[in-house]
Design an enzyme around this catalytic site. Sequence first.
Site, PDB file in Angstrom:
ATOM      1  N   THR A 110      -4.756   6.898   8.670  1.00  0.00           N
ATOM      2  CA  THR A 110      -5.491   7.180   7.429  1.00  0.00           C
ATOM      3  C   THR A 110      -5.677   5.907   6.601  1.00  0.00           C
ATOM      4  O   THR A 110      -6.194   5.946   5.492  1.00  0.00           O
ATOM      5  CB  THR A 110      -4.753   8.219   6.556  1.00  0.00           C
ATOM      6  OG1 THR A 110      -3.524   7.620   6.108  1.00  0.00           O
ATOM      7  CG2 THR A 110      -4.472   9.488   7.336  1.00  0.00           C
ATOM      8  N   THR A 111      -5.238   4.778   7.182  1.00  0.00           N
ATOM      9  CA  THR A 111      -5.470   3.503   6.523  1.00  0.00           C
ATOM     10  C   THR A 111      -6.180   2.588   7.513  1.00  0.00           C
ATOM     11  O   THR A 111      -6.088   2.813   8.738  1.00  0.00           O
ATOM     12  CB  THR A 111      -4.136   2.812   6.147  1.00  0.00           C
ATOM     13  OG1 THR A 111      -3.435   2.510   7.361  1.00  0.00           O
ATOM     14  CG2 THR A 111      -3.274   3.707   5.276  1.00  0.00           C
ATOM     15  N   HIS A 153       2.403   8.828   0.648  1.00  0.00           N
ATOM     16  CA  HIS A 153       1.145   8.734  -0.097  1.00  0.00           C
ATOM     17  C   HIS A 153       1.311   9.637  -1.307  1.00  0.00           C
ATOM     18  O   HIS A 153       1.874  10.739  -1.176  1.00  0.00           O
ATOM     19  CB  HIS A 153      -0.032   9.221   0.765  1.00  0.00           C
ATOM     20  CG  HIS A 153      -0.162   8.483   2.067  1.00  0.00           C
ATOM     21  ND1 HIS A 153      -0.979   7.385   2.225  1.00  0.00           N
ATOM     22  CD2 HIS A 153       0.443   8.687   3.272  1.00  0.00           C
ATOM     23  CE1 HIS A 153      -0.885   6.954   3.479  1.00  0.00           C
ATOM     24  NE2 HIS A 153      -0.024   7.719   4.135  1.00  0.00           N
ATOM     25  N   HIS A 176       6.602   6.670   5.751  1.00  0.00           N
ATOM     26  CA  HIS A 176       6.048   6.164   4.504  1.00  0.00           C
ATOM     27  C   HIS A 176       5.422   7.320   3.731  1.00  0.00           C
ATOM     28  O   HIS A 176       5.362   8.436   4.239  1.00  0.00           O
ATOM     29  CB  HIS A 176       5.000   5.063   4.784  1.00  0.00           C
ATOM     30  CG  HIS A 176       3.831   5.584   5.531  1.00  0.00           C
ATOM     31  ND1 HIS A 176       3.778   5.597   6.924  1.00  0.00           N
ATOM     32  CD2 HIS A 176       2.698   6.176   5.108  1.00  0.00           C
ATOM     33  CE1 HIS A 176       2.646   6.148   7.290  1.00  0.00           C
ATOM     34  NE2 HIS A 176       1.977   6.521   6.217  1.00  0.00           N
ATOM     35  N   HIS A 188       0.833  -1.217   0.000  1.00  0.00           N
ATOM     36  CA  HIS A 188       0.000   0.000   0.000  1.00  0.00           C
ATOM     37  C   HIS A 188       0.860   1.257   0.000  1.00  0.00           C
ATOM     38  O   HIS A 188       0.366   2.346  -0.268  1.00  0.00           O
ATOM     39  CB  HIS A 188      -0.871   0.053   1.261  1.00  0.00           C
ATOM     40  CG  HIS A 188      -1.753  -1.136   1.441  1.00  0.00           C
ATOM     41  ND1 HIS A 188      -2.944  -1.295   0.756  1.00  0.00           N
ATOM     42  CD2 HIS A 188      -1.629  -2.232   2.214  1.00  0.00           C
ATOM     43  CE1 HIS A 188      -3.504  -2.437   1.130  1.00  0.00           C
ATOM     44  NE2 HIS A 188      -2.733  -3.022   2.015  1.00  0.00           N
ATOM     45  N   HIS A 245       4.687  10.700   5.924  1.00  0.00           N
ATOM     46  CA  HIS A 245       4.287  10.524   7.333  1.00  0.00           C
ATOM     47  C   HIS A 245       5.414   9.853   8.110  1.00  0.00           C
ATOM     48  O   HIS A 245       5.896   8.789   7.697  1.00  0.00           O
ATOM     49  CB  HIS A 245       3.020   9.676   7.418  1.00  0.00           C
ATOM     50  CG  HIS A 245       1.812  10.358   6.870  1.00  0.00           C
ATOM     51  ND1 HIS A 245       0.723   9.685   6.379  1.00  0.00           N
ATOM     52  CD2 HIS A 245       1.538  11.674   6.711  1.00  0.00           C
ATOM     53  CE1 HIS A 245      -0.187  10.547   5.956  1.00  0.00           C
ATOM     54  NE2 HIS A 245       0.279  11.771   6.154  1.00  0.00           N
TER      55      HIS A 245
END
Length: 263
Positions: free
Chosen positions: A198-199, A93, A91, A66, A117
């Site tokens: 947020t996941t 996005h 990580h 992801h 993040h």
Amino acid sequence: ADKWTYNGPEGEHHWSRHYPFCGGAFQSPIDIQTDLLRFDPTLRPIELHDYNLSANEHLTLGNNGHSVQLSLPSRMFLSSPPHRYSAAQLHFHWGSTSTPTGSEHLVNGKRFAAEMHIVHFNSDKYANVSMAVDKSDGLAVLGVLVEVGEFNPAFDQFLKFINGIKYRNQRVKVPGFNIRSLLPARLDEYYRYDGSLTTPPCYPSVLWTLFRSPIQISPKQFLSLASAVYSSRAQESNSVPMNGNYRRPQLADHRVVLVSFQE
Ligand SMILES: NS(=O)(=O)c1cc(-c2ccccc2)cc(-c2ccccc2)c1
Ligand SMILES: [Zn+2]
């Protein structure tokens, strides 16, 4: 295995079926409306400790299907009084090469190219990140907005290894470097609110700090981040490029977004 995606039948509108918190309160990300902020003079500059990792230290850069994530040693920590939060991982996005807007947080409706993040856990109270992840005072995540512009040498310290993690569950070792160099100059200017992962599982366990200033990476670096990795496994026949791995903004409800600066 985690059964969620960013699009299609397991996309974000369906997350709450398997992950009930995703349909709950205090969800992240949000669209930060700068005319609804409250200045809080007690919000001190974020203090980072042991962020300057030596090259002898090896970090794990991984593709978790992801996102692209970099493990961080727990001796790295941030202090945002009254607590100390130890680092766990960082990580990203992002959007896609065709639509280079994939940040999670928005500022006055503006979506940035990407968002980094840095996940920390409350090490005053919890032994490790797994114990902290579902506690309301468990996590502190630093959010950094990313724009396409100047080349960013700090990004290349891990981007140059990204072709080693093209497929899900692949991991490579990368030499440590100064993680502080990935952050904007001004650590005293940020937005602060109570939110969530947020996941999935979307635990409402995150004290969010989103820095006001974006950082920049070059078009080539953005292309590398947004086109090098796949969410599918190496041996799978149809490869699925990993892009658009951002959650849409959630209702802020009556949450007040605090801000550490006045102008
Ligand atoms: N976007 S985030 O900051 O809220 C976030 C935090 C954590 C997280 C990680 C360790 C401990 C605690 C929280 C994991 C993810 C994640 C992203 C992609 C795929 C799976 C998980 C995302
Ligand atoms: Zn994230």
